[in-house]
Motif scaffolding. Structure first.
Motif, PDB file in Angstrom:
ATOM      1  N   LEU B  63       0.046 108.484  29.964  1.00  0.00           N
ATOM      2  CA  LEU B  63       0.558 107.442  29.067  1.00  0.00           C
ATOM      3  C   LEU B  63       0.395 107.812  27.600  1.00  0.00           C
ATOM      4  CD1 LEU B  63       1.969 104.774  29.377  1.00  0.00           C
ATOM      5  CD2 LEU B  63      -0.229 103.634  29.320  1.00  0.00           C
ATOM      6  N   GLU B  64      -0.697 108.479  27.282  1.00  0.00           N
ATOM      7  CA  GLU B  64      -0.922 108.848  25.891  1.00  0.00           C
ATOM      8  C   GLU B  64       0.151 109.822  25.416  1.00  0.00           C
ATOM      9  OE1 GLU B  64      -4.512 110.923  25.050  1.00  0.00           O
ATOM     10  OE2 GLU B  64      -4.490 110.389  22.931  1.00  0.00           O
ATOM     11  N   LEU B  65       0.443 110.803  26.261  1.00  0.00           N
ATOM     12  CA  LEU B  65       1.471 111.790  25.927  1.00  0.00           C
ATOM     13  C   LEU B  65       2.829 111.096  25.800  1.00  0.00           C
ATOM     14  CD1 LEU B  65       2.288 114.678  25.453  1.00  0.00           C
ATOM     15  CD2 LEU B  65       2.469 115.019  27.910  1.00  0.00           C
ATOM     16  N   LYS B  66       3.082 110.192  26.716  1.00  0.00           N
ATOM     17  CA  LYS B  66       4.345 109.464  26.708  1.00  0.00           C
ATOM     18  C   LYS B  66       4.520 108.722  25.388  1.00  0.00           C
ATOM     19  CE  LYS B  66       5.850 107.512  30.810  1.00  0.00           C
ATOM     20  NZ  LYS B  66       7.090 107.999  31.293  1.00  0.00           N
ATOM     21  N   LYS B  67       3.459 108.081  24.955  1.00  0.00           N
ATOM     22  CA  LYS B  67       3.556 107.307  23.711  1.00  0.00           C
ATOM     23  C   LYS B  67       3.867 108.213  22.531  1.00  0.00           C
ATOM     24  CE  LYS B  67       0.801 103.220  24.723  1.00  0.00           C
ATOM     25  NZ  LYS B  67      -0.355 102.421  24.334  1.00  0.00           N
ATOM     26  N   LEU B  68       3.274 109.393  22.548  1.00  0.00           N
ATOM     27  CA  LEU B  68       3.513 110.323  21.444  1.00  0.00           C
ATOM     28  C   LEU B  68       4.958 110.782  21.443  1.00  0.00           C
ATOM     29  CD1 LEU B  68       0.260 112.446  21.548  1.00  0.00           C
ATOM     30  CD2 LEU B  68       0.984 110.879  19.763  1.00  0.00           C
ATOM     31  N   VAL B  69       5.471 111.077  22.628  1.00  0.00           N
ATOM     32  CA  VAL B  69       6.857 111.525  22.715  1.00  0.00           C
ATOM     33  C   VAL B  69       7.790 110.398  22.236  1.00  0.00           C
ATOM     34  CG1 VAL B  69       8.671 112.281  24.270  1.00  0.00           C
ATOM     35  CG2 VAL B  69       6.351 113.126  24.567  1.00  0.00           C
ATOM     36  N   TYR B  70       7.480 109.199  22.626  1.00  0.00           N
ATOM     37  CA  TYR B  70       8.291 108.045  22.207  1.00  0.00           C
ATOM     38  C   TYR B  70       8.294 107.916  20.692  1.00  0.00           C
ATOM     39  CZ  TYR B  70       8.926 106.117  26.912  1.00  0.00           C
ATOM     40  OH  TYR B  70       9.305 105.906  28.193  1.00  0.00           O
ATOM     41  N   LEU B  71       7.124 108.128  20.107  1.00  0.00           N
ATOM     42  CA  LEU B  71       7.016 108.030  18.647  1.00  0.00           C
ATOM     43  C   LEU B  71       7.940 109.039  17.979  1.00  0.00           C
ATOM     44  CD1 LEU B  71       5.299 106.490  16.577  1.00  0.00           C
ATOM     45  CD2 LEU B  71       3.717 108.418  16.584  1.00  0.00           C
ATOM     46  N   LYS B  93      14.083 104.436  33.998  1.00  0.00           N
ATOM     47  CA  LYS B  93      13.135 104.510  35.101  1.00  0.00           C
ATOM     48  C   LYS B  93      11.838 103.781  34.739  1.00  0.00           C
ATOM     49  CE  LYS B  93      10.948 108.063  37.080  1.00  0.00           C
ATOM     50  NZ  LYS B  93      10.720 109.509  36.916  1.00  0.00           N
ATOM     51  N   ASP B  94      11.389 104.003  33.495  1.00  0.00           N
ATOM     52  CA  ASP B  94      10.137 103.377  33.066  1.00  0.00           C
ATOM     53  C   ASP B  94      10.230 101.858  33.045  1.00  0.00           C
ATOM     54  OD1 ASP B  94       8.911 105.742  32.873  1.00  0.00           O
ATOM     55  OD2 ASP B  94       8.781 105.823  30.674  1.00  0.00           O
ATOM     56  N   CYS B  95      11.419 101.364  32.782  1.00  0.00           N
ATOM     57  CA  CYS B  95      11.578  99.903  32.748  1.00  0.00           C
ATOM     58  C   CYS B  95      11.364  99.287  34.124  1.00  0.00           C
ATOM     59  CB  CYS B  95      12.967  99.538  32.237  1.00  0.00           C
ATOM     60  SG  CYS B  95      13.119  99.742  30.469  1.00  0.00           S
ATOM     61  N   GLU B  96      11.329 100.126  35.151  1.00  0.00           N
ATOM     62  CA  GLU B  96      11.118  99.601  36.496  1.00  0.00           C
ATOM     63  C   GLU B  96       9.737  99.969  36.999  1.00  0.00           C
ATOM     64  OE1 GLU B  96      14.479  99.634  38.938  1.00  0.00           O
ATOM     65  OE2 GLU B  96      15.290  98.608  37.191  1.00  0.00           O
ATOM     66  N   ASP B  97       8.944 100.561  36.174  1.00  0.00           N
ATOM     67  CA  ASP B  97       7.622 101.013  36.588  1.00  0.00           C
ATOM     68  C   ASP B  97       6.802  99.846  37.112  1.00  0.00           C
ATOM     69  OD1 ASP B  97       5.908 103.751  35.788  1.00  0.00           O
ATOM     70  OD2 ASP B  97       4.682 101.959  36.149  1.00  0.00           O
ATOM     71  N   LEU B  98       5.831 100.173  37.943  1.00  0.00           N
ATOM     72  CA  LEU B  98       4.985  99.109  38.494  1.00  0.00           C
ATOM     73  C   LEU B  98       4.047  98.552  37.429  1.00  0.00           C
ATOM     74  CD1 LEU B  98       4.050 100.400  42.031  1.00  0.00           C
ATOM     75  CD2 LEU B  98       5.442  98.416  41.417  1.00  0.00           C
ATOM     76  N   ASN B  99       3.644  99.417  36.527  1.00  0.00           N
ATOM     77  CA  ASN B  99       2.689  99.004  35.496  1.00  0.00           C
ATOM     78  C   ASN B  99       3.407  98.241  34.380  1.00  0.00           C
ATOM     79  OD1 ASN B  99       0.861  98.805  33.442  1.00  0.00           O
ATOM     80  ND2 ASN B  99       0.046 100.886  33.716  1.00  0.00           N
ATOM     81  N   PRO B 100       3.055  96.984  34.179  1.00  0.00           N
ATOM     82  CA  PRO B 100       3.738  96.181  33.148  1.00  0.00           C
ATOM     83  C   PRO B 100       3.605  96.801  31.755  1.00  0.00           C
ATOM     84  CG  PRO B 100       1.782  95.041  33.950  1.00  0.00           C
ATOM     85  CD  PRO B 100       2.014  96.190  34.863  1.00  0.00           C
ATOM     86  N   LEU B 101       2.490  97.490  31.503  1.00  0.00           N
ATOM     87  CA  LEU B 101       2.315  98.112  30.188  1.00  0.00           C
ATOM     88  C   LEU B 101       3.387  99.165  29.950  1.00  0.00           C
ATOM     89  CD1 LEU B 101      -1.572  98.503  30.130  1.00  0.00           C
ATOM     90  CD2 LEU B 101      -0.196  96.943  28.764  1.00  0.00           C
ATOM     91  N   ILE B 102       3.735  99.885  31.008  1.00  0.00           N
ATOM     92  CA  ILE B 102       4.743 100.940  30.859  1.00  0.00           C
ATOM     93  C   ILE B 102       6.140 100.322  30.736  1.00  0.00           C
ATOM     94  CG2 ILE B 102       5.862 102.875  32.041  1.00  0.00           C
ATOM     95  CD1 ILE B 102       3.155 103.783  32.921  1.00  0.00           C
ATOM     96  N   ARG B 103       6.397  99.280  31.514  1.00  0.00           N
ATOM     97  CA  ARG B 103       7.701  98.589  31.402  1.00  0.00           C
ATOM     98  C   ARG B 103       7.903  98.114  29.959  1.00  0.00           C
ATOM     99  NH1 ARG B 103       6.154  96.035  36.309  1.00  0.00           N
ATOM    100  NH2 ARG B 103       5.923  93.953  35.398  1.00  0.00           N
ATOM    101  N   LEU B 105       6.361  99.147  27.242  1.00  0.00           N
ATOM    102  CA  LEU B 105       6.448 100.281  26.320  1.00  0.00           C
ATOM    103  C   LEU B 105       7.869 100.835  26.281  1.00  0.00           C
ATOM    104  CD1 LEU B 105       4.996 102.365  24.523  1.00  0.00           C
ATOM    105  CD2 LEU B 105       4.636 103.734  26.576  1.00  0.00           C
ATOM    106  N   ALA B 106       8.468 100.945  27.452  1.00  0.00           N
ATOM    107  CA  ALA B 106       9.812 101.513  27.519  1.00  0.00           C
ATOM    108  C   ALA B 106      10.815 100.622  26.803  1.00  0.00           C
ATOM    109  CB  ALA B 106      10.210 101.708  28.974  1.00  0.00           C
TER     110      ALA B 106
END
Lengths: 443, 954
Positions: B63-71, B93-103, B105-106
């Protein structure tokens, strides 16, 4: 709303730059540096408008935080947010310094992403944030579904400041009543203005979701009870050692941490809440009536010709003899053209500090109802400067073990219905500290 | 782990190295590389070349790496729109993730990528997220709608996201509600006329419920939104106020200020006699004071807002002067703002304290602050008459310090004090003259020259003094030159014998050697005046100047109202409407306060200052060109002066707006009725208009709109019997109007005011084409329609005409209050006359107060507003008097008999909402009545008393 947020070091180099809105261009970063940080004149306002772009800034040590916008934003909110941002950063990595910011820049970006969305501040309670943004990388992937939904419900929930399932073997709470007493007195000893601004800081180590009720000797409450016929023994719960026998105090105004139910306070004047875990500020208040002024400063300044000043200052302590004031410091300003100073004081140590243009007199401890004196001879260099010396006021610092407002904690009751501990099992500590705020006597 | 090392990589070939690291197989190395990229991005390096490599790192479960890439994506997607498409799949795909934090974030990040192709793909995920089971995702999606709207407004409307957003206002989670409100408010701002934020009592109720539960920020969004709502009636606004007041105790200053905004706005709706209104006023003061213990930046915002609040409602903070005293360590911006508020709050009660403080400040270090403090002393002198003497002596003390800028500033304000209190403090002139040489700022020099010229006859060496300035005439600024010219001409007119040479010198300097047109023109005017008619010159140049008032820096009332609606925002900090600093359509709608109709806005407080003078801006202290104004006054004689007057000189403005022009002059000769003021530079004028009591103009502004409503409301009230109608009197004698004689009276019937006139043609020719116009008057009386005289009047014929009047005309205070200046035109000429109407014409049919309200109001009005009169030789008993008065809409509320004395408590209400309360004492057998009148605008008392007398005696 906020269009962008920049953090600069003292040289004006950007350490953090996060742009939320399209209307803020890259040149905004430079505009602020050139017009504010590198401005020739001292900054005259915390809000600056440069080419239809508004910059809000606050400074922490030598770090500049600037919020940028092109819209008619809520200015008070922007500043509150910047302060909050500082609090959050401090809670995560300590002092706000260039080094700490560089060391934690990934974390700061992550925080900014979470607490400011499209320029709208979101939940920024560190308690909640720390559950899912950590310095060791995000817990995210290893959490169970329950944990995840617990996080989100806390972040968005009605009790966003506390998580469920906290457990302590020993339920304990600490209450600190911290007051700063402010005074402006005329040379003749007339009180020009005086007020106490106080804070009640609570450290709670309580299990579960405890419901708390806080009571103090608020005049409105006491009067109401008096009329109702219930006689509560206020003497018993008198945990402080103030010097006055006052039963109740008039509070001019108070504000509360967001955990306190404001509507309940408004209607019944009762303070009830579910506290955050750990340390936080429960309330702030202000009083102006019947303040105990712990010290009285009596100045005597005599100009002997154009090159000499004679200063005599007497301080008197005005509280119970059994109590001890600490860290007493009297600061007597001296003119800019001072060439030499001779000081004699009965107690403590006094020194002339040329760099601060003042005589600083320090006394470690002093009991109540005592007095002490300092006298100084100040030699002046003759100057052509026509302008008279402005005679800044004599200021004082001290710490006393009571609340100068007379505030007393009457009770703090804890109810936790689900877990098996009662109010009596909670260990409670109350402490009163009165400090000097701006405590000045003109001379 | 320290990240600061990423900031230090500056070697060559860096991009290439990073590329290699980004494509590394090791997760840790990848992450390090992305961090380096972000660090470079922050300091402004262009790392867009790495786009494909960074996007490749997106597919990760870290998730940390993902956030950096998003930035990174948010920063560079716009510059590489084609490649940004590569990221879409991952987002979806992330918008369908099980983790609400990731949904969340996306969906949050996707909204920040301003690439059209991506936004198309955003719609479906966003729709799902808006209905997500997790509130964290919903609250993020709500904001995302606003983001999308910013990129493509049409798309948002077409996809129906606005409706979904509206539904979220009823969400069970308070934070979702708050974000939805924020998003809707923002979208609504760019559609000013849409009904997006359809605020109705149900939604308001939902918002108020969410207010108690959401975060501090959410509370701000909701309160700011609430402030845009207009409650239907005073009950609703009271109930909203009641639910908002607890917010005043919030620790967050922005919550407090937004709550203050809502309260200040809704308070306008509340009747002023309501108990709750008073309670609310009292509740506002403490939180405002508390704001001053916040951090300095917030104090600054608070002070700028308090500055507005005290102008609108001075009563809130009138007892809190001390908290605005400047502290030695306050930042300069806080000090300057506090000073402003101190002057606004200065009154007779606290002036001693204020002066002591100001004197203290005048010795501080910061030059701007010291100057402002000195100026403040002068403003106090002008504002609080009783303190003038003390102020002058304080200023003299300060002059003795010989600090250059203090002296100059003091002289500038002393000039204003002379203007305000002529012939009172001239004894100080000698002291001022001692400092003549040290003045180097144009404003101070001009002020000093003005003083010398104005009091030339008392300064022995005035000619020497002025001559000394003349030497460097060409080096002076225009301001000083103009002043010097005028001063020397004044001197010449006062001491013609010794100064002829001097005046010739200055006139030639001004007219021949100067290329400044203003200076030349003024020079020529003086020259011609002096050479053709010295007496006229004297009248013009030495004319008495209109007095100045203290309210020179008040914010113009309509702007003030708008700013009150923007409390807490940047507009309130800048004291400018949002349109002045916001680009585009956003937030440029003008907001206005809505006040309740006929609730007597003006009654609230006599010391709102002349803040509300709508048509006539308050007198501005003319720093230069005052004489120019005086001169122009003279030219006003032709009645066609309709051009907009410059607001600089009050005297002149008055002249220009007076449609009657010089016509009045002819009337003055033998007409016994005193006219409000003379036109055309005559000495009487200054006295008549210069210093209107601060309360009056305020009373006339706001309720104008109410007046008309009242007229209609009361139409059905039925005619009251026994209205006293004064007999017709001759208003315009035939000999003054080429044979037209007008007599008339005023009648109030069923709430309609009529002017009934008899027009009598005593001339030899037919009169036709009648028209009528009124000058501005105290209560805004104006013809409600044209004068209906359909047939020409033949010689010796008389005709009756009734002219319905409205009270919505322009307002100007007249002396006496009920004076009305009228112009009548016919085919022959225009004629002017003035008449007085009985004030009972303005008493409304609903002027009967509730007993409780009466009691409270009576107590509430300060005693100094009470005036007592005797009515002699009246032989009615109390009941008869009461009946008679009722005919004129003076209502008896209660009667009490004490020791044979009947006390009648009566109330009446004027068309502009002013309430007048009366206590009439009638003793059996004693023909003398005593009447006590209490009114928030005590000026009307005299008129009301006269009205009592006429009604009771006829």
């Amino acid at each position: 709303m906020i269009g962008g947020l920049f953090i600069y070091n003292h040289k004006g180099e950007v350490l953090i730059s996060r742009v939320y809105r399209d209307d803020i261009g890259r040149n905004a970063v430079d505009a602020f540096r050139v017009n504010v940080i590198h401005a020739r004149q001292q900054v005259r306002s915390p809000v600056t408008n440069i080419a239809r772009t508004s910059f809000f800034h606050v400074k922490r040590s030598n770090i500049w935080l600037a919020a940028v916008t092109k819209q008619n934003v809520n200015a008070a909110m922007v500043f509150e947010f910047l302060y909050k941002m500082c609090d959050v950063m401090t809670a995560y990595f300590g002092k706000i310094s260039e080094e700490n910011i560089k060391n934690n820049f990934v974390l700061i970006y992550e925080l900014l992403d979470e607490i400011l969305d499209f320029g709208y501040p979101q939940n920024s309670e560190t308690g909640a944030l720390k559950t899912f943004i950590t310095q060791q990388g995000i817990k995210g992937q290893h959490q169970t579904k329950e944990e995840q939904s617990q996080i989100t419900s806390q972040v968005t929930g009605q009790i966003g400041w506390r998580r469920e399932g906290i457990k302590y073997r020993r339920n304990e709470l600490f209450l600190d009543v911290l007051e700063s007493v402010n005074l402006l007195m005329s040379p003749q000893g007339q009180v020009l203005s005086a007020h106490v601004s106080g804070r009640v800081v609570m450290k709670s180590y309580l299990s579960g979701m405890p419901e708390c009720k806080f009571g103090m000797n608020d005049k409105i409450v006491i009067d109401k009870q008096g009329k109702g016929g219930t006689t509560e023994d206020t003497g018993k719960s008198d945990l402080g050692g103030g010097s006055s026998g006052k039963q109740s105090i008039a509070i001019d105004d108070c504000t509360f941490h967001q955990c306190v139910r404001l509507s309940k306070f408004d209607s019944e004047r009762s303070i009830s809440f579910i506290p955050p875990d750990g340390e936080y500020e429960l309330m702030r208040y202000r009083t102006t009536k019947d303040i105990i002024l712990p010290f009285r400063v009596i100045p005597l300044v005599r100009e002997v010709g154009r090159t000499k000043l004679e200063v005599k200052v007497v301080i008197k302590s005005n509280f119970k003899p059994s109590l001890l004031a600490q860290k007493i410091e009297v600061r007597i300003p001296t003119p800019l053209n001072t060439s030499g100073v001779q000081v004699i004081c009965m107690k403590g140590k006094a020194k002339y500090k040329a760099s601060e243009n003042a005589i600083v007199w320090k006394i470690k401890r002093m009991a109540g109802m005592k007095e002490s004196q300092i006298s100084a001879e100040i030699e002046l260099l003759p100057t052509n400067d026509k302008k008279k010396w402005a005679r800044p006021p004599i200021s004082m610092n001290f710490e006393v073990p009571f609340a100068p407002s007379g505030l007393k904690v009457r009770y703090l009751k804890v109810f936790e219905s689900k877990l098996n501990y009662s109010d009596h099992d909670v260990i409670k500590w109350v402490r009163y500290i009165g400090r000097s705020g701006i405590y000045e006597t003109r001379c | 782990m320290t990240d600061s090392k990423y900031f230090t990589t500056t070697k060559k070939g860096e991009i290439f190295e990073l590329k290699a690291e980004l494509n590394s197989d090791k997760k840790e190395k990848k992450k390090e590389a992305v961090k380096k990229v972000i660090a470079s991005m922050t300091v402004g390096k262009d790392v867009s070349a790495l786009f494909p490599d960074v996007v490749n790192c997106m597919q990760t479960d870290n998730l940390e790496l993902k956030k950096l890439v998003y930035l990174y994506l948010m920063n560079y997607a716009k510059s590489q729109p084609d490649m940004a498409i590569m990221a879409v799949n991952t987002f979806v795909k992330d918008c369908e993730d099980l983790n609400p934090l990731i949904r969340a974030l996306a969906v949050r990040t996707m909204g920040c990528i301003r690439v059209d192709k991506i936004t198309e793909y955003l719609c479906e995920p966003l729709r799902k997220c808006l209905k997500d089971e997790d509130p964290y995702v919903r609250k993020t999606a709500a904001v995302c709608v606003a983001k999308l709207h910013d990129i493509n407004a049409q798309l948002v409307e077409d996809q129906g996201f606005l409706d979904t957003l509206k539904d979220l206002i009823s969400d069970s989670n308070p934070m979702v509600v708050a974000n939805a409100v924020a998003a809707l408010s923002e979208i609504a701002e760019s559609h000013p006329n849409s009904n997006l934020l359809d605020l109705n009592p149900q939604t308001i109720n939902k918002l108020l419920t969410a207010l108690n539960e959401c975060t501090e920020w959410g509370q701000i969004f909701i309160l700011d939104c609430l402030a845009n709502y207009s409650p239907r009636d005073d009950r609703e606004s009271q109930s909203i106020c009641e639910r908002v007041t607890p917010r005043l105790s919030h620790a967050n200053s922005a919550v407090v200020l937004s709550a203050v905004k809502v309260l200040m706005k809704f308070m306008e709706m509340l009747p002023k006699d309501l108990d709750y209104y008073g309670t609310l006023l009292k509740k506002l003061a403490p939180p405002l004071v508390t704001l001053l213990s916040a951090e300095p930046e917030l104090q600054y915002v608070a002070l700028r807002n308090i500055n507005l609040i005290v102008q609108r409602r001075p009563e809130i903070l009138k007892h809190e002067m001390k908290v605005f005293f400047v502290k030695y360590n306050d930042p300069i911006y806080v000090k300057l703002e506090k000073l402003d508020i101190m002057i606004r709050l200065a009154s007779q009660a606290n002036i001693a304290q204020v002066l002591a403080e100001l004197k203290e400040y005048a010795t501080e270090v910061d030059v701007d602050f010291v100057r402002k403090a000195v100026r403040a002393i002068g403003r106090c002198a002008i504002k609080v008459e009783q303190s003038a003497e003390r102020c002058v002596s304080t200023l003299l003390d300060l002059i003795q310090t010989k600090v250059n800028y203090v002296v100059q500033e003091a002289i500038v304000v002393i000039k204003d004090i002379f203007r305000k209190y002529p012939n009172k403090y001239e004894s100080v002139i000698a002291t001022l003259c001692e400092h003549l040489e040290s003045l180097d700022e144009p404003e101070a020099r001009a002020a000093m020259i003005w003083i010398v010229g104005e009091y030339a006859e008392r300064i022995d060496n005035a000619d020497e003094l002025l001559e000394s300035f003349l030497e460097g005439f060409h080096d002076e600024s225009t301001q000083v030159q103009l002043q010097l010219l005028t001063a020397i001409v004044k001197l010449f007119l006062k001491k013609p014998t010794e100064t002829q040479e001097l005046v010739q010198q200055v006139l030639s300097l001004a007219t021949q050697d100067s290329d400044n047109p203003d200076l030349r023109d003024r020079g020529y005017i003086y020259w011609r005046l002096l050479s053709t008619d010295p007496v006229a010159a004297k009248e013009v140049v030495l004319a008495e100047k209109p007095l100045i008032s203290e309210e020179t820096d008040l914010i113009e009332p309509t702007l003030l109202e708008e700013l009150i609606c923007h409390i807490g925002t940047l507009a309130s900090v800048y004291h400018k409407p949002p349109s002045a600093f916001v680009e585009g359509s956003r937030g440029v709608q003008h907001k206005r306060l809505t006040s309740s109709a006929g609730s007597g806005e003006s009654v609230e407080s006599p010391d709102t200052g002349s803040a509300a003078v709508s048509e006539a801006p308050p007198a501005v202290i003319p720093s230069q060109g005052d004489l120019l104004g005086d001169l122009l006054n003279l030219d006003l004689t032709p009645p066609t002066s309709t051009g907009p007057p410059p607001a600089a000189a009050p005297g002149m403005q008055l002249g220009a707006m007076d449609l009657l022009g010089g016509g009045l002059d002819s009337l003055m000769g033998d007409e016994s009725e005193p006219l409000g003021g003379d036109i055309g530079g005559s000495p009487a004028m200054g006295a008549g208009f210069g210093a209107p009591p601060a309360a009056m103009p305020a009373s006339f502004n706001a309720p104008i709109s109410g007046g008309l409503d009242d007229l209609f409301d009361l139409g059905g009230g039925g005619m009251t019997m026994g209205t006293y109608i004064p007999p017709k009197t001759v208003w315009l004698p035939a000999m003054k109007a080429k044979g037209l004689e007008i007599s008339g009276t005023f009648v109030r019937r069923s709430g309609v005011i009529q002017m009934e006139m008899t027009l009598n043609n005593k001339a030899m020719s037919v009169m036709s084409d009648f028209a009528i116009q009124f000058n501005r008057n105290s209560f805004g009386l104006a013809p409600a329609g044209p004068l209906q005289i359909l047939t020409p009047i033949s010689p010796n014929q008389s005709i009756e005409a009734a002219l319905p009047l409205s009270t919505v005309g322009p307002v100007m205070k007249m002396e006496p209050l009920n004076n009305l200046q009228v112009a009548v035109k016919n085919n022959i000429d225009v004629f002017y006359f003035s008449c007085q109407y009985p004030i009972s014409m303005l008493f409304l049919e609903d002027g009967k107060m509730e007993r409780q309200v009466f009691l409270a109001t009576w107590k509430d009005i300060p005693n100094e507003n009470e005036s007592q009169f005797q009515i002699k030789d009246c032989h009615l008993n109390s009941d008869a008097a009461s009946n008679k008065l009722q005919g004129s809409n003076i209502f008896t509320i209660a009667k009490r008999t004490v020791e044979g004395q009947d006390m009648l408590y009566q109330s009446m209400k004027l068309t502009n909402g002013i309430w007048v309360l009366a206590e009439l004492r009638v003793q059996a057998g004693n023909p003398n009545y005593t009447i006590s009148l209490k009114c928030r605008a005590p000026e009307v008392s005299q008129c009301v008393f006269q009205n009592y007398e006429t009604v009771l005696k006829n």
